[in-house]
Enzyme design. Structure first.
Site, PDB file in Angstrom:
ATOM      1  N   ASP A  66      35.027  50.296  47.190  1.00  0.00           N
ATOM      2  CA  ASP A  66      35.990  51.239  47.749  1.00  0.00           C
ATOM      3  C   ASP A  66      35.995  52.590  47.055  1.00  0.00           C
ATOM      4  O   ASP A  66      36.667  53.516  47.490  1.00  0.00           O
ATOM      5  CB  ASP A  66      37.408  50.647  47.679  1.00  0.00           C
ATOM      6  CG  ASP A  66      37.549  49.476  48.631  1.00  0.00           C
ATOM      7  OD1 ASP A  66      36.939  49.539  49.708  1.00  0.00           O
ATOM      8  OD2 ASP A  66      38.233  48.501  48.286  1.00  0.00           O
ATOM      9  N   HIS A  91      37.035  44.360  39.635  1.00  0.00           N
ATOM     10  CA  HIS A  91      36.797  43.338  40.650  1.00  0.00           C
ATOM     11  C   HIS A  91      36.943  41.960  40.015  1.00  0.00           C
ATOM     12  O   HIS A  91      36.561  41.766  38.870  1.00  0.00           O
ATOM     13  CB  HIS A  91      35.386  43.482  41.247  1.00  0.00           C
ATOM     14  CG  HIS A  91      35.245  42.781  42.551  1.00  0.00           C
ATOM     15  ND1 HIS A  91      34.911  41.454  42.624  1.00  0.00           N
ATOM     16  CD2 HIS A  91      35.439  43.205  43.815  1.00  0.00           C
ATOM     17  CE1 HIS A  91      34.892  41.106  43.899  1.00  0.00           C
ATOM     18  NE2 HIS A  91      35.212  42.141  44.645  1.00  0.00           N
TER      19      HIS A  91
HETATM   20  N1  CMC Z   1      42.650  50.072  36.365  1.00  0.00           N
HETATM   21  C1  CMC Z   1      43.128  49.780  35.143  1.00  0.00           C
HETATM   22  N2  CMC Z   1      43.161  48.559  34.588  1.00  0.00           N
HETATM   23  C2  CMC Z   1      42.683  47.545  35.338  1.00  0.00           C
HETATM   24  C3  CMC Z   1      42.156  47.754  36.633  1.00  0.00           C
HETATM   25  C4  CMC Z   1      42.159  49.070  37.143  1.00  0.00           C
HETATM   26  N3  CMC Z   1      41.677  49.322  38.374  1.00  0.00           N
HETATM   27  N4  CMC Z   1      41.757  46.573  37.157  1.00  0.00           N
HETATM   28  C5  CMC Z   1      42.022  45.645  36.221  1.00  0.00           C
HETATM   29  N5  CMC Z   1      42.577  46.229  35.116  1.00  0.00           N
HETATM   30  C6  CMC Z   1      42.952  45.549  33.873  1.00  0.00           C
HETATM   31  C7  CMC Z   1      44.241  44.762  34.047  1.00  0.00           C
HETATM   32  O1  CMC Z   1      45.365  45.528  33.694  1.00  0.00           O
HETATM   33  C8  CMC Z   1      44.014  43.579  33.135  1.00  0.00           C
HETATM   34  O2  CMC Z   1      44.286  43.988  31.818  1.00  0.00           O
HETATM   35  P1  CMC Z   1      44.858  42.909  30.740  1.00  0.00           P
HETATM   36  O3  CMC Z   1      43.794  41.870  30.601  1.00  0.00           O
HETATM   37  O4  CMC Z   1      45.067  43.728  29.502  1.00  0.00           O
HETATM   38  O5  CMC Z   1      46.127  42.369  31.328  1.00  0.00           O
HETATM   39  C9  CMC Z   1      42.511  43.324  33.233  1.00  0.00           C
HETATM   40  O6  CMC Z   1      41.925  44.592  33.610  1.00  0.00           O
HETATM   41  C10 CMC Z   1      42.140  42.277  34.268  1.00  0.00           C
HETATM   42  O7  CMC Z   1      42.777  42.626  35.487  1.00  0.00           O
HETATM   43  P2  CMC Z   1      43.347  41.551  36.521  1.00  0.00           P
HETATM   44  O8  CMC Z   1      44.313  42.226  37.428  1.00  0.00           O
HETATM   45  O9  CMC Z   1      43.800  40.337  35.787  1.00  0.00           O
HETATM   46  O10 CMC Z   1      41.995  41.194  37.299  1.00  0.00           O
HETATM   47  P3  CMC Z   1      41.891  40.541  38.725  1.00  0.00           P
HETATM   48  O11 CMC Z   1      40.558  39.915  38.790  1.00  0.00           O
HETATM   49  O12 CMC Z   1      43.083  39.685  39.003  1.00  0.00           O
HETATM   50  O13 CMC Z   1      41.991  41.798  39.734  1.00  0.00           O
HETATM   51  C11 CMC Z   1      41.439  43.639  41.094  1.00  0.00           C
HETATM   52  C12 CMC Z   1      40.906  42.408  40.348  1.00  0.00           C
HETATM   53  C13 CMC Z   1      40.336  44.182  42.010  1.00  0.00           C
HETATM   54  C14 CMC Z   1      42.636  43.248  41.975  1.00  0.00           C
HETATM   55  C15 CMC Z   1      41.863  44.707  40.064  1.00  0.00           C
HETATM   56  O14 CMC Z   1      40.742  45.098  39.297  1.00  0.00           O
HETATM   57  C16 CMC Z   1      42.517  45.932  40.717  1.00  0.00           C
HETATM   58  O15 CMC Z   1      43.728  45.915  40.947  1.00  0.00           O
HETATM   59  N6  CMC Z   1      41.718  47.013  41.013  1.00  0.00           N
HETATM   60  C17 CMC Z   1      42.229  48.166  41.724  1.00  0.00           C
HETATM   61  C18 CMC Z   1      42.302  47.860  43.217  1.00  0.00           C
HETATM   62  C19 CMC Z   1      40.940  47.848  43.857  1.00  0.00           C
HETATM   63  O16 CMC Z   1      40.116  48.738  43.669  1.00  0.00           O
HETATM   64  N7  CMC Z   1      40.710  46.826  44.714  1.00  0.00           N
HETATM   65  C20 CMC Z   1      39.475  46.695  45.513  1.00  0.00           C
HETATM   66  C21 CMC Z   1      38.673  45.481  45.183  1.00  0.00           C
HETATM   67  S1  CMC Z   1      37.013  45.573  45.885  1.00  0.00           S
HETATM   68  C22 CMC Z   1      37.277  45.536  47.600  1.00  0.00           C
HETATM   69  C23 CMC Z   1      37.627  44.185  48.080  1.00  0.00           C
HETATM   70  O17 CMC Z   1      36.764  43.292  48.015  1.00  0.00           O
HETATM   71  O18 CMC Z   1      38.751  44.000  48.534  1.00  0.00           O
END
Ligand code: CMC
Length: 429
Positions: A364, A306
């Site tokens: 989720d 998140h």
């Molecule tokens: N599985 C594996 N690696 C992950 C994941 C994951 N679910 N989420 C983040 N990472 C890694 C990512 O690869 C990155 O690694 P690095 O720093 O080496 O590049 C690091 O963690 C930070 O990730 P980010 O994408 O820069 O973080 P963000 O804050 O931009 O994204 C997120 C947050 C929720 C989009 C992301 O964690 C994700 O894609 N999760 C899976 C989708 C998901 O479950 N979404 C629902 C969110 S809660 C419901 C809502 O409020 O909508």
């Protein structure tokens, strides 16, 4: 406002940036005059360090895993409140008295039907359309049906639009579902609760009596409450940005629904359950954990991570308890998906990759298991999120419109394209 200031030094000149202090949470640097004074913009893709508005509605402390609606912790609301009571709280700022809640419930209940002509509208969609696609279209089309609540400058019309959308979104989503399975639409029944009515509109058929299960009704109400608002997330910011131009509220909420659909946001509940099904058995978990850690795989553990929560997501905790409770009460607590989910959570939380990146299950991760146990297909998971979040979007939209100094949202950019150049005639290219 305090007298504290931060100082930015650029090319030998200093600029004072006032420090604004919220009720709780980190201080905020006020950069509103920066461009005018220093001729620079700030650069923050994804708004990771940028507050785009003031708000009094929802507060998240991602470090300790806290979520407050108008100051009240989500755990207390999930245990003691109901969805409609929390809607009132989000919309009007305080918990309602008994009379206020009865009046609000009656107002919402009276608006549950949609214009009869909207039924024809559905028939223009393919039967296999994703219900989110149908919802984006139908909610946007509400502005073509309810002209008397589209004037954003009239507080009464804003209020009517708010009640209409909270009341009608379950009907619209249930109709999208019924259409996709080829069953007749089921009209709302105002003797039922908000959650019970939604279940009835989804699962009742004219040929049989349908009795709402109190277990499912309570679980649905709690799922809705947990999703009701979440501060300035992507879809809420979309609603605010759309609304900042003066667009009508139905168009703004349709924009929010479109944004919510993405798998990084509300679409994650569908994607998560599909992932759990694909994993299938506990012995395959290590393979998927390895894939999630491999940057080249393009695979992420859905329902994990998140932007704001860097400890646990408090909604996920309640959701996990609910999954146990609901599946237990339904007598399916040996559900293989729940077992895969729990083991996946255990393994990931012990893994250095997930620990170091502070990745925890989000809301989720467990919601899909409950929704599937209730009988919903995965394609309905995100529409249920949209129904639940409608009150949050509207509360935030109303707050923005009522602001005295409300401006159209207009971010700037770091331009990295070609500098000025002269047009070259086609013959010379
Ligand atoms: N599985 C594996 N690696 C992950 C994941 C994951 N679910 N989420 C983040 N990472 C890694 C990512 O690869 C990155 O690694 P690095 O720093 O080496 O590049 C690091 O963690 C930070 O990730 P980010 O994408 O820069 O973080 P963000 O804050 O931009 O994204 C997120 C947050 C929720 C989009 C992301 O964690 C994700 O894609 N999760 C899976 C989708 C998901 O479950 N979404 C629902 C969110 S809660 C419901 C809502 O409020 O909508």
């Amino acid at each position: 406002m305090s007298d504290r200031k931060a100082t930015l030094t650029l090319d030998g000149k200093s600029y004072d940036l006032p420090v604004l202090s919220p009720t709780v949470g980190p201080d905020v640097l006020d950069i509103r005059k920066l461009y005018g004074e220093a001729d620079v913009f700030t650069y923050d893709p994804g708004f990771t360090s940028t507050a785009a508005c003031e708000s009094t509605i929802t507060y998240i402390d991602g470090d300790v895993g806290e979520l407050l609606y108008r100051g009240y912790p989500i755990e207390q609301l999930a245990e003691k409140s109901s969805y409609l009571e929390s809607c009132y709280l989000l919309l009007y700022g305080e918990l309602p008295t008994h009379d206020q809640l009865s009046d609000f419930t009656a107002r919402v209940t009276r608006h549950t039907m949609v214009h009869e002509q909207m039924h024809q509208f559905y028939r223009g969609f393919r039967r296999d359309a994703h219900p989110m696609a149908t919802m984006v279209g139908v909610v946007g089309a509400m502005s073509a049906f309810y002209h008397d609540s589209t004037d954003v400058n009239d507080p009464w019309q804003r209020e009517v639009a708010a009640i209409r959308m909270i009341a009608k979104l379950p009907t619209i989503a249930a109709m999208a579902y019924k259409y996709s399975v080829g069953q007749p639409f089921v009209y709302p029944k105002n003797s039922l609760s908000y959650a019970g009515n939604f279940l009835s509109m989804c699962f009742a058929v004219p040929a049989e009596d349908y009795v709402v299960s109190p277990i499912l009704e309570k679980a649905m109400d709690r799922i809705m409450l947990l999703h009701a608002d979440h501060e300035q997330n992507a879809s809420t910011s979309t609603v605010r940005l759309a609304g900042s131009s003066g667009a009508n509220p139905f168009a703004c909420i349709a924009a929010g629904i479109a944004c919510l659909w993405g798998p990084a946001h509300g679409g994650a509940n569908q994607a998560c359950l599909e992932m759990l099904k694909e994993i299938g058995t506990v012995d395959r978990i290590p393979e998927y954990v390895a894939k999630a850690k491999d940057k080249n795989s393009g695979f992420r553990l859905m329902g994990f991570g998140h932007r704001v929560y860097k400890n646990f997501d408090p909604r996920a905790k309640v959701m996990k308890e609910s999954a146990d409770e609901v599946l237990g009460l339904l007598g399916i607590d040996n559900n293989p998906l729940l077992q895969v989910a729990k083991e996946l959570e255990r393994i990931a939380l012990e893994d250095e990759y997930f620990i170091s990146k502070k990745l925890y299950p989000n809301v989720d991760f467990y919601s899909g298991i409950i929704l599937e146990a209730m009988g919903f297909p995965t394609s309905m998971f995100t529409p249920i999120f949209a129904i639940s979040r409608t009150v949050g979007w509207i509360s935030q939209w109303k707050e923005m419109i009522a602001e005295k100094n409300q401006k159209i949202g207009r971010p700037r950019q770091l331009y990295i394209g070609a500098p000025r150049r002269d047009y070259v005639d086609l013959r010379h290219r």
